[in-house]
Scaffold this motif. Structure first.
Motif, PDB file in Angstrom:
ATOM      1  N   GLN A  51       0.858  -1.182   0.000  1.00 47.36           N
ATOM      2  CA  GLN A  51       0.000   0.000   0.000  1.00 47.36           C
ATOM      3  C   GLN A  51       0.898   1.237   0.000  1.00 47.36           C
ATOM      4  O   GLN A  51       1.891   1.278   0.721  1.00 47.36           O
ATOM      5  CB  GLN A  51      -0.849  -0.018   1.270  1.00 47.36           C
ATOM      6  N   MET A  52       0.574   2.178  -0.831  1.00 50.14           N
ATOM      7  CA  MET A  52       1.309   3.433  -0.812  1.00 50.14           C
ATOM      8  C   MET A  52       0.302   4.574  -0.698  1.00 50.14           C
ATOM      9  O   MET A  52      -0.543   4.755  -1.561  1.00 50.14           O
ATOM     10  CB  MET A  52       2.166   3.596  -2.058  1.00 50.14           C
ATOM     11  N   ARG A  53       0.388   5.286   0.411  1.00 51.41           N
ATOM     12  CA  ARG A  53      -0.508   6.421   0.637  1.00 51.41           C
ATOM     13  C   ARG A  53       0.178   7.690   0.180  1.00 51.41           C
ATOM     14  O   ARG A  53       1.390   7.827   0.333  1.00 51.41           O
ATOM     15  CB  ARG A  53      -0.840   6.556   2.113  1.00 51.41           C
ATOM     16  N   SER A  54      -0.600   8.622  -0.342  1.00 52.40           N
ATOM     17  CA  SER A  54      -0.006   9.899  -0.737  1.00 52.40           C
ATOM     18  C   SER A  54      -0.839  11.039  -0.172  1.00 52.40           C
ATOM     19  O   SER A  54      -2.051  10.912   0.036  1.00 52.40           O
ATOM     20  CB  SER A  54       0.092   9.998  -2.258  1.00 52.40           C
ATOM     21  N   GLN A  55      -0.153  12.127   0.098  1.00 56.11           N
ATOM     22  CA  GLN A  55      -0.792  13.338   0.616  1.00 56.11           C
ATOM     23  C   GLN A  55      -0.230  14.542  -0.122  1.00 56.11           C
ATOM     24  O   GLN A  55       0.827  14.465  -0.748  1.00 56.11           O
ATOM     25  CB  GLN A  55      -0.538  13.489   2.116  1.00 56.11           C
ATOM     26  N   PHE A  56      -0.918  15.671   0.007  1.00 55.38           N
ATOM     27  CA  PHE A  56      -0.417  16.893  -0.622  1.00 55.38           C
ATOM     28  C   PHE A  56      -0.641  18.064   0.330  1.00 55.38           C
ATOM     29  O   PHE A  56      -1.427  17.993   1.280  1.00 55.38           O
ATOM     30  CB  PHE A  56      -1.115  17.145  -1.962  1.00 55.38           C
TER      31      PHE A  56
END
Lengths: 524, 222
Positions: free
Chosen positions: A450-455
Motif C-alpha cells: 500500500q502506498m498512501r499519498s498526501q499533498f
C-alpha cells in the motif's frame, strides 16, 4: 615437494578461492514490510491548544504489554512528526471475547498530566484516539491538569499552581478500585484530574449529548447541548497497569465553582441555588443527569457544590438546552459521482436569517445529511449550498441553491435535485509511476502493498489525503487537485506513519499527475 | 611500489638465506602487513624450528562522498578498527634453505570492527520523489568473521650483511570462517525487510572466508 611447487599450489588455491566467490548482491531484493492494517490503535497526542507536545513519552504496561507492537509488527515505538503513534496487537494474535487482549498505554511529557488508555480488545477492530494532555502549569483553552495524593485522613485536594483549591474529596484511604470490566484492581492509585473553566465547554466529549439518562437508567427526551458550565472536571485514576473505572465506595466531593451567570436566569449563581449536575462516563459512553446540587458558599465567598462520586468520569455543573434528535434529512440527487470533495453549506433560520450551522457535505448523487442536534427553538431553516469546497474554497457569499424552509425537528426526507445546479468539477488523474531502466520491467511483487499519498500547499506542511495506491491499483481520479496549481506531495509505504518520499513545489500542468520513482529495486 | 619492484624485493630476500647462521635465538621487530602494523617477536627453538608472535592493528576512518542523480549524494564512512594477536610456528622444510619457512598458526581477534556508516546531507533523488536527509536517516552496516583464525603461509628472511638486523617477508592466508553481516538503521529503511533480506547477501558471501596476508618486517636479533 620443492619450494617452487609449493608456491605454485598455494597460488592456485588462492585464485580458486577468489573465483569461487559469488557476487554478494546476486538475487538480493529489498522488500517492504506489510503494515498491520487490523488491530491498530492510533493515538494523536496534542495539548488543549492543539499543539504538538514534545518530547513525548509512551509507557505500555499490563499483562500483555510485551505483545504490543508498532504498525510494522516491531516492538519499537516512535512518534511521527505529526505527534501520532500507532500501537498494534502482534500480528499472530486474534483476540476473542473469551480471550481478550489488554494493555495500558500511558502518554506523558514534562509539565503535563499523564493520560492513560486502557485497551481491552476482543477483536482486531481499529480504533483512534486524540489524547489531550493538560498542562500542569498553564491553563490552556481553560484546561489545567492537577494531581494530588490523599493525606492520612483520605482527603485529597486538587489545587492550581497558585495554590487555589478547586476539588477536594474524602474517602480515598486504601479504596478498592474496579477496572472497567468490574474486576478488582490492586496497586497504588494515582489520582489525576483535569479542571475545565467556563471557557472550555468546546472540549466536551462529543460536543452534544445525544442520549441522556436519569440516575435510574431511564432515557430522557431530546438531545442536549451545553450553554455554559460553572464547574467541570475529568477524573482519571490509574495504577501501574490498570485504569480504575469505579470505586467500591463513593468519594465525598467538594467542587468549587466559578462566578458564572446562569444562562437560564440571566443572573450570577446565588448561594442556595439548585444547579444541574451531569456525568459523562467515558467507559460506557453514557451521559447521566444526576440529582441537582445546591450552591453553597464558604467564608471567603467562593461558591461550591457537593456530590458523591463513585465512577471516574467527566462531572459537569452546567446548563443545557434541548436539541432535536429527530430531524429533517436532505437527500441529494445530482450528476456527481465519486467526487472526493465536499461543498460548503449553511442552515439559515427562516425567522431572522441568522446562520445556525456551517458545514461541508458531499453532493454526490444519493448522499444525505440532516438538521439533527439543532436547538428545538430554531423552528424552520433553509439549506444554502455554495460553490465552495473544503479543498478549493470558493464563493461563500452567494448560494447557488436555497431550499424551501423545513422544520428542523420533524422527521422527514427532503429530496434535492441539483442536476442543473452543480457542474462536475475538474479532476486530475493521479498515478504511482515506477520508472525502470531500459531492458527491465516492473516487478509488482516488490512494490509496497500500500502506498498512501498526501499533498499540501508548498512549504506549509499542512498535509491532506490524496490517494491510496495498491500493487494492482496504481491510478485514481481525484477532485482535490487543480491543474495549474503548485503543491508539495509526499508518500508513505507503511500505512501513513512515516512519509519518506517527497516531491516539493510540483506544478500540475495537465489533468494528470504521476508520483514517480526511479528505483531499480522495483524492477526485474 | 610497482609489481616488478616487489618481485625483485622478494628475490633479494629469498637469495639471502645462505648468509644466515641462526646465531641469534631472539629477534624483535616491527611489521607492516595487509593486517595492519605492529610488533613481532621471534624465538628460534632450533636451526629448523622457530616460534613467532605478532601484534597488529589496523585503523581506517574516512568519509567518502558518493554522487547520486539530481545533485544529491551519499556519505559513506568506513569505520575499520582491528587488533590481532597471532602466534605461529615456523619450520624450514628444506635443509639447504634455512631462511625459507613454512608458517602455521592462529590469530585471535582482540578487536574486529568492520563497519560503514551511510548518511546523506543532500537527501537522495529517486527520479521524481526525493528522500530527505532526515527521512533517509543513518544506516550502519557491519561484517564480522570468526574470532580465531588459522593461518598458513610461507616466509623468507634475509640477514642484512653482518648486522643483527633482518628483513622478513611473509605470504599466507587466514581462514576466517563465513562472515556474519549486521545492519542497523533508522529512517525510511525501517519500513523494509532489510534485516531479513540481507541474509541473501550473507549467503552469497559465505565463501568469503580467506584473507590474504602479505607482511614485511624488520627485526633485531640478540
Amino acid at each position: 615437494m620443492d619450494f617452487k611447487r609449493l608456491f605454485r599450489y598455494s597460488f592456485l588455491i588462492g585464485v580458486g578461492q577468489l573465483v569461487g566467490c559469488a557476487n554478494p548482491l546476486e538475487d538480493f531484493k529489498l522488500t517492504f514490510k506489510e503494515p498491520i492494517t487490523q488491530g491498530l490503535y492510533t493515538f494523536t497526542i496534542r495539548d488543549y491548544a492543539n499543539r504538538l507536545v514534545v518530547p513525548m513519552d509512551l509507557k505500555i504496561t499490563g499483562k500483555e504489554a510485551d505483545r504490543v507492537v508498532n504498525h510494522l509488527n516491531d516492538p519499537k515505538f516512535v512518534f511521527s512528526e505529526e505527534g501520532q503513534i500507532r500501537l498494534a496487537i502482534e500480528r499472530s494474535i486474534e483476540p476473542t471475547p473469551s480471550e481478550p487482549f489488554s494493555f495500558l498505554a500511558t502518554f506523558s511529557a514534562e509539565g503535563f498530566l499523564p493520560q492513560s488508555y486502557r485497551i481491552r480488545a476482543t477483536n482486531r477492530a481499529n480504533r483512534g484516539f486524540t489524547a489531550r494532555l493538560a498542562s500542569l502549569t498553564t491553563r490552556t483553552q481553560g484546561v489545567l491538569g492537577m494531581q494530588a495524593t490523599p493525606n492520612a485522613q483520605g482527603i485529597t485536594t486538587f489545587a492550581d499552581p497558585e495554590g487555589l483549591p478547586w476539588v477536594r474529596w474524602t474517602g480515598a484511604v486504601s479504596p478498592q478500585g474496579l477496572n472497567p470490566w468490574g474486576e478488582p484492581v490492586q496497586g497504588n492509585i494515582r489520582w489525576r484530574l483535569q479542571h475545565f473553566n467556563r471557557t472550555s465547554k468546546n472540549v466536551l466529549p462529543g460536543q452534544t449529548i445525544g442520549r441522556l439518562y436519569d440516575p435510574t437508567g431511564k432515557e430522557l427526551p431530546d438531545a442536549h447541548v451545553f450553554q455554559g458550565t460553572a464547574g467541570f472536571i475529568y477524573t482519571q485514576w490509574v495504577t501501574e497497569t490498570e485504569e480504575i473505572a469505579k470505586l467500591a465506595t463513593p468519594l465525598a466531593v467538594q467542587m468549587w465553582l466559578e462566578n458564572q451567570v446562569n444562562p437560564l436566569t440571566g443572573k450570577e449563581i446565588q448561594k442556595g441555588e439548585m444547579l444541574p449536575l451531569y456525568q459523562y462516563n467515558p467507559f460506557t459512553g453514557r451521559w447521566t443527569k444526576q440529582a441537582d446540587v445546591v450552591a453553597e458558599q464558604e467564608a471567603t465567598g467562593r461558591l461550591f457544590v457537593r456530590f458523591a462520586m463513585q465512577e471516574s468520569s467527566y462531572w459537569i455543573v452546567g446548563w443545557t438546552t434541548a436539541v432535536c434528535n429527530t430531524a429533517t434529512t436532505f437527500r441529494i440527487q445530482s450528476l456527481l459521482k465519486d467526487v472526493d470533495i465536499n461543498y460548503f453549506c449553511q442552515y439559515v433560520r427562516e425567522s431572522d436569517g441568522q446562520v445556525v450551522r456551517n458545514f461541508f457535505a458531499s453532493m454526490n448523487n444519493g448522499s444525505s445529511f440532516s438538521t439533527q442536534f439543532l436547538p428545538r427553538e430554531t423552528g424552520k431553516v433553509r439549506l444554502f449550498i455554495y460553490l465552495s469546497t473544503d479543498f478549493h474554497g470558493g464563493d461563500r457569499t452567494t448560494p447557488v441553491y436555497k431550499s424551501e424552509p423545513v422544520d428542523v425537528c420533524v422527521s422527514q426526507v427532503v429530496p434535492l435535485n441539483l442536476d442543473l445546479i452543480l457542474p462536475f468539477p475538474p479532476s486530475v488523474n493521479v498515478f504511482f509511476n515506477v520508472r525502470c531502466p531500459e531492458g527491465k520491467t516492473l516487478d509488482e511483487t516488490l512494490l509496497p502493498a500500500q502506498m498512501r499519498s498526501q499533498f499540501s500547499e508548498p512549504g506549509k506542511n499542512q498535509w491532506r489525503d490524496l490517494a491510496v495506491f495498491t500493487r494492482s491499483s496504481r491510478s485514481i481520479r481525484t477532485y482535490r487537485l487543480k491543474t495549474g496549481v503548485t503543491y508539495d506531495f509526499r508518500a508513505s509505504t507503511d500505512g501513513g506513519v512515516t512519509w519518506p518520499y517527497k516531491q516539493e513545489n510540483y506544478k500540475i500542468l495537465a489533468s494528470y499527475y504521476g508520483l514517480s520513482l526511479q528505483a531499480d529495486g522495483y524492477c526485474k | 611500489m610497482k609489481i616488478r619492484h616487489l618481485f625483485f624485493f622478494f628475490l633479494w630476500v629469498y637469495g639471502g638465506y645462505a648468509q644466515d647462521s641462526l646465531s641469534r635465538r631472539w629477534e624483535v621487530g616491527a611489521v607492516v602487513s595487509t593486517s595492519g602494523r605492529g610488533a613481532q617477536v621471534v624465538y628460534h627453538i632450533s636451526p629448523r624450528w622457530n616460534i613467532q608472535t605478532t601484534f597488529q592493528t589496523l585503523r581506517h576512518n574516512q568519509t567518502y562522498t558518493i554522487p547520486l542523480p539530481g545533485s544529491t549524494s551519499l556519505q559513506a564512512e568506513p569505520q575499520i578498527l582491528t587488533r590481532f594477536w597471532t602466534i605461529q610456528m615456523g619450520i624450514a622444510p628444506f635443509a639447504n634453505r634455512p631462511n625459507f619457512r613454512v608458517l602455521a598458526g592462529v590469530s585471535g581477534a582482540l578487536r574486529q570492527q568492520y563497519q560503514a556508516r551511510f548518511s546523506t546531507e543532500t537527501g537522495v533523488a529517486l527520479g521524481g520523489a526525493t528522500i530527505s536527509a532526515a527521512d533517509f536517516g543513518i544506516v550502519e552496516a557491519g561484517i564480522r568473521w570468526n574470532t580465531w583464525r588459522p593461518y598458513l603461509g610461507v616466509g623468507w628472511r634475509k640477514v642484512l650483511g653482518k648486522s643483527r638486523l633482518s628483513l622478513r617477508t611473509d605470504l599466507g592466508v587466514y581462514y576466517l570462517g563465513s562472515p556474519q553481516l549486521s545492519v542497523a538503521y533508522e529512517g525510511f529503511l525501517e519500513t523494509t525487510n532489510l534485516s531479513e533480506d540481507i541474509r541473501v547477501v550473507e549467503q552469497n558471501m559465505k565463501n568469503y572466508s580467506f584473507y590474504p596476508h602479505l607482511g614485511l618486517s624488520v627485526t633485531y636479533g640478540f
